[in-house]
Design an enzyme around this catalytic site. Structure first.
Site, PDB file in Angstrom:
ATOM      1  N   HIS A   1      -6.514  22.988 -31.974  1.00 59.93           N
ATOM      2  CA  HIS A   1      -5.948  21.808 -32.644  1.00 59.93           C
ATOM      3  C   HIS A   1      -6.853  21.433 -33.816  1.00 59.93           C
ATOM      4  O   HIS A   1      -8.081  21.545 -33.732  1.00 59.93           O
ATOM      5  CB  HIS A   1      -5.831  20.645 -31.651  1.00 59.93           C
ATOM      6  CG  HIS A   1      -5.051  19.504 -32.202  1.00 59.93           C
ATOM      7  ND1 HIS A   1      -5.604  18.587 -33.068  1.00 59.93           N
ATOM      8  CD2 HIS A   1      -3.752  19.152 -32.042  1.00 59.93           C
ATOM      9  CE1 HIS A   1      -4.671  17.713 -33.407  1.00 59.93           C
ATOM     10  NE2 HIS A   1      -3.542  18.031 -32.801  1.00 59.93           N
TER      11      HIS A   1
ATOM     12  N   GLY B   1      -0.762  12.626 -37.814  1.00 61.17           N
ATOM     13  CA  GLY B   1      -1.143  11.226 -37.651  1.00 61.17           C
ATOM     14  C   GLY B   1      -1.069  10.407 -38.927  1.00 61.17           C
ATOM     15  O   GLY B   1      -1.565   9.284 -38.978  1.00 61.17           O
TER      16      GLY B   1
ATOM     17  N   GLU C   1       0.751  23.202 -37.804  1.00 63.03           N
ATOM     18  CA  GLU C   1       0.440  21.777 -37.928  1.00 63.03           C
ATOM     19  C   GLU C   1      -0.365  21.534 -39.203  1.00 63.03           C
ATOM     20  O   GLU C   1      -1.605  21.618 -39.181  1.00 63.03           O
ATOM     21  CB  GLU C   1      -0.398  21.323 -36.732  1.00 63.03           C
ATOM     22  CG  GLU C   1       0.329  21.392 -35.414  1.00 63.03           C
ATOM     23  CD  GLU C   1      -0.141  20.280 -34.479  1.00 63.03           C
ATOM     24  OE1 GLU C   1       0.699  19.474 -34.097  1.00 63.03           O
ATOM     25  OE2 GLU C   1      -1.335  20.195 -34.202  1.00 63.03           O
TER      26      GLU C   1
ATOM     27  N   GLU D   1      -7.918  18.735 -34.879  1.00 62.49           N
ATOM     28  CA  GLU D   1      -8.983  17.759 -34.574  1.00 62.49           C
ATOM     29  C   GLU D   1     -10.166  18.454 -33.913  1.00 62.49           C
ATOM     30  O   GLU D   1     -11.323  18.087 -34.150  1.00 62.49           O
ATOM     31  CB  GLU D   1      -8.418  16.618 -33.712  1.00 62.49           C
ATOM     32  CG  GLU D   1      -7.528  15.706 -34.546  1.00 62.49           C
ATOM     33  CD  GLU D   1      -6.452  14.958 -33.780  1.00 62.49           C
ATOM     34  OE1 GLU D   1      -6.516  14.890 -32.536  1.00 62.49           O
ATOM     35  OE2 GLU D   1      -5.512  14.460 -34.441  1.00 62.49           O
TER      36      GLU D   1
ATOM     37  N   SER E   1       3.461  14.358 -37.551  1.00 60.49           N
ATOM     38  CA  SER E   1       4.316  13.196 -37.756  1.00 60.49           C
ATOM     39  C   SER E   1       5.789  13.455 -37.438  1.00 60.49           C
ATOM     40  O   SER E   1       6.679  12.961 -38.131  1.00 60.49           O
ATOM     41  CB  SER E   1       4.151  12.649 -39.189  1.00 60.49           C
ATOM     42  OG  SER E   1       2.803  12.218 -39.387  1.00 60.49           O
TER      43      SER E   1
ATOM     44  N   ASN F   1       1.303  15.771 -27.295  1.00 55.56           N
ATOM     45  CA  ASN F   1      -0.169  15.796 -27.277  1.00 55.56           C
ATOM     46  C   ASN F   1      -0.634  14.348 -27.241  1.00 55.56           C
ATOM     47  O   ASN F   1      -0.577  13.656 -28.248  1.00 55.56           O
ATOM     48  CB  ASN F   1      -0.702  16.510 -28.533  1.00 55.56           C
ATOM     49  CG  ASN F   1      -2.212  16.384 -28.649  1.00 55.56           C
ATOM     50  OD1 ASN F   1      -2.894  16.071 -27.677  1.00 55.56           O
ATOM     51  ND2 ASN F   1      -2.732  16.632 -29.847  1.00 55.56           N
TER      52      ASN F   1
ATOM     53  N   LYS G   1      -3.523  13.228 -26.979  1.00 51.83           N
ATOM     54  CA  LYS G   1      -4.886  13.030 -27.519  1.00 51.83           C
ATOM     55  C   LYS G   1      -5.685  12.179 -26.525  1.00 51.83           C
ATOM     56  O   LYS G   1      -5.462  12.277 -25.317  1.00 51.83           O
ATOM     57  CB  LYS G   1      -4.839  12.403 -28.906  1.00 51.83           C
ATOM     58  CG  LYS G   1      -3.841  13.110 -29.832  1.00 51.83           C
ATOM     59  CD  LYS G   1      -4.047  12.757 -31.255  1.00 51.83           C
ATOM     60  CE  LYS G   1      -2.863  13.261 -32.064  1.00 51.83           C
ATOM     61  NZ  LYS G   1      -3.195  13.533 -33.444  1.00 51.83           N
TER      62      LYS G   1
HETATM   63  C1  PEP Z   1      -0.786  16.315 -33.036  1.00 47.11           C
HETATM   64  O1  PEP Z   1      -1.631  15.612 -32.510  1.00 47.11           O
HETATM   65  O2  PEP Z   1      -0.750  17.517 -32.790  1.00 47.11           O
HETATM   66  C2  PEP Z   1       0.175  15.681 -33.942  1.00 47.11           C
HETATM   67  C3  PEP Z   1       1.051  16.447 -34.532  1.00 47.11           C
HETATM   68  O3  PEP Z   1       0.076  14.319 -34.102  1.00 47.11           O
HETATM   69  P1  PEP Z   1       1.183  13.361 -34.811  1.00 47.11           P
HETATM   70  O4  PEP Z   1       2.527  13.744 -34.239  1.00 47.11           O
HETATM   71  O5  PEP Z   1       0.773  11.996 -34.420  1.00 47.11           O
HETATM   72  O6  PEP Z   1       1.116  13.624 -36.280  1.00 47.11           O
END
Ligand code: PEP
Length: 253
Positions: free
Chosen positions: A95, A173, A167, A97, A212, A9, A11
């Site tokens: 997601h 992040g 998630e 976000e 992460s 992803n 972003k």
């Molecule tokens: C994500 O954006 O879905 C995500 C898991 O980000 P990160 O791997 O940076 O934590």
């Protein structure tokens, strides 16, 4: 045996120049992966670039969001059919976000899930609790609510053409991933919940972990029996890191 999937992803990151390097590196390295599928979910303006570099390769691509509507006067929105026009296989839906920053509630996420499937896309439905919710012991309640919102409108059969991504919001992040045991517990719970409707389908359902995931922790996460790969944010922007995560999925079988 479920096939593993590693989806990046991006972003709101990237540029034509940086993307080209990244996509070409993935195209080369992911070609010989065995038993693992790879995908990148890129910002909409870069879909044409992803299609042109990745067409005919082992790496699929997708969008990060879509409208719940099929077409119409919805300025600034992008439909599922438009994503399909650019060869997308996947679309992220729900997601955290989008949920937290753009007010996407469960019913809207469910409508987007259905819109993705109407267009022939495979939705990657993201589910996860905040840190407060985890601390209150509400993790299962939250992910069950998020899953049930989709099941109640789309039906369990819809999950045969979908992917789930657990998630935890506190892990996205932040550099603090869920431990393999924490991830496995929620994945097992989600699979069992789907199995209440259809055991065969639940056994085949891919459930990714996101939050992460890095080259250094992917192997132990992917070794968990109900973790079928990863949804990767930050580390998907660095070719060597993303490729190492794909290799960890390959080695996890
Ligand atoms: C994500 O954006 O879905 C995500 C898991 O980000 P990160 O791997 O940076 O934590």
């Amino acid at each position: 045996m479920r096939r593993k999937l590693v989806a990046g992803n991006w972003k709101m990151h990237g540029s034509l120049v940086a993307n080209q390097r990244l996509l070409e590196a993935l195209r080369t390295a992911c070609g010989d992966l065995r038993g693992v599928a790879c995908a990148v979910c890129v910002p909409h303006p870069y879909l044409a670039q992803a299609a042109s570099v990745l067409a005919g390769t082992a790496v699929a691509w997708g969008g990060q969001n879509l409208s719940e509507h099929d077409s119409g006067a919805y300025t600034g929105e992008v439909s599922g059919a438009m994503l399909r026009d650019f060869g997308c296989r996947y679309a992220l839906v729900g997601h955290s976000e989008r949920r937290a920053l753009y007010g996407e509630r469960d019913a809207l996420v469910a409508a987007k899930f259905q819109a993705a499937q109407r267009a022939g896309l495979t939705p990657i439905l993201c589910l996860g609790e905040t840190l407060d919710e985890r601390n209150q012991g509400a993790t299962e309640e939250v992910v069950a609510r998020q899953l049930d919102a989709v099941l109640s409108v789309a039906g369990v059969q819809a999950l045969s053409e979908a992917v789930l991504a657990y998630e935890p919001v506190w892990a996205i992040g932040t550099g603090h991933n869920a431990t393999p045991a924490q991830a496995e517990k929620v994945h097992e719970f989600l699979r069992a919940r789907v199995a209440q409707h259809d055991g065969g389908l639940a056994g085949k359902l891919q459930i990714l972990y996101g939050g992460s995931v890095k080259a250094g922790n992917a192997a132990e996460l992917f070794a968990m029996p109900d973790v079928d790969g990863g949804l990767v944010g930050g580390a998907s922007l660095v070719a060597d890191d993303f490729i190492a995560i794909c290799r960890a999925a390959e080695n996890a079988g």
